[in-house]
Write an enzyme that holds these catalytic residues in place. Sequence first.
Site, PDB file in Angstrom:
ATOM      1  CG  HIS A  63      -2.593  -1.622   0.873  1.00  0.00           C
ATOM      2  ND1 HIS A  63      -2.165  -2.309   0.997  1.00  0.00           N
ATOM      3  CD2 HIS A  63      -3.283  -0.772   0.689  1.00  0.00           C
ATOM      4  CE1 HIS A  63      -3.277  -2.709   0.551  1.00  0.00           C
ATOM      5  NE2 HIS A  63      -4.060  -1.519   0.750  1.00  0.00           N
ATOM      6  N   GLY A  64       2.434   1.254   0.609  1.00  0.00           N
ATOM      7  CA  GLY A  64       2.702   2.793   0.229  1.00  0.00           C
ATOM      8  C   GLY A  64       4.300   2.227   1.162  1.00  0.00           C
TER       9      GLY A  64
END
Length: 468
Positions: free
Chosen positions: A320-321
């Site tokens: 996700h990041g």
Amino acid sequence: MVFSSLIFLYYFLPITILLYFVLPTVLKNVVLFAASLVFYAWGEPVYVFLMLATTVFDYANGRLIDKFRHRKGIARTIFLTSLAGSLGILGFFKYGGFVLDNLNHWLGLNMQIADLPLPVGISFYTFQTMSYIVDVYRDRVPVQKNILSFGLYVTMFPQLVAGPIVKYSDIAKQLTSRKVTWEQFGEGAELFIKGLAKKVLLANNIGTLWTDVKAMPADEATILSVWLGIIAFSLQIYFDFSGYSDMARGLGKMFGFDFMENFKYPYISKSITEFWRRWHISLGTWFREYVYIPLGGNRVGLWRQFINLLVVWFLTGLWHGASWNFVIWGLYFGLFIMLEKWILLRWLQRSHAFVGHVYTILIVIVGWVFFEMENVSDAWALIQTMFGFGSHNAFDTQSLYFLSTYWILLLVAVTCATPFPTRVVSYVREKFNLAGDVAAITMHSLFLLLSTAFLVNATYNPFLYFRF
């Protein structure tokens, strides 16, 4: 270009549909492929070449793996080269700065890397090409020899930039042969409009509450304002992402493709395990099939299962990041899933359903704090405020203003996060036949009209998952 834009709704999409259905069957994939490149290049004119290079790279590797299938050493080398190349590109653009920042911090170095913008959708299309290569290597799917068909699989604009993650095996036949009936086209149009309404009418409007709360000085935040804000964000991210997924699936149906459902009302779940079977289903399926099961899945002892789960949830957070808050967010959910697998799920199943609902919603909402706050210390400070630690007031005039202004929208959003509205529409259609269909068509037309009206003067229209 985004789906919730007037350019897409009233220029790009009508032109693409017109060309797709007017031109002969042999050109339909050409139309979709060309439209997909235009769609991506609209906002990423340089990175479209990166996407094309990735497509050619994995198309060639798939062909080579198939050619040398009976020479295991060569096939394995090509397979590993393909995975290394895909992960290398993803790692450079998404995680290079994160890795160097941590090395500089812990080792006292001063290494630099070019500050390049993240290519939109790179996590999604990289996972798609990797799943294709893995399945070809395992001989689960036949190799795709038509580079146009493979290119369309990778670049197809409905699901290119924010999913759902589509496995090649799910649409392999549809890439070469598909038909679109009027009924299917109508279902797709309704699904698209439903997703558009989720995004524009619910996510965008409820998101302004979280924006206002997040902008407040920390010492002015009250317990009520913080809870209202993070609940608003919890609803915003659901309607934002599930709305996009509905639009993607609807567009797919309109062109003859059947993409998997990505959300199944996750906020009605009674456990974290159930929540993650309902939220971002395509990502969970990908990690289960290509990471968890190859590591041993449930076929090994309990403690080894826990290790496998930690690996999966560490990677889920990192996907996700490139930030520690996402890693913590992933491990946070991994911890609760391990607890449920060990003992907690059996207790929840014996308890009243209400207990499971409250437990799940509470854990999920706290989890969204780690997800949204880029700084871990800020996330922890917000959680402390939520639970009354510190010198924060319970409420003030500002928080009461938020409540009086947004309570109707919050109530509507909570209701729409359940199956109730869908069941009402289905009941009306079944009960009143033609009149029910007319009512449903009228309702969706109204949704489109209202969404368009909001977009005309929209100043806040982000897609939260575009950054992943």
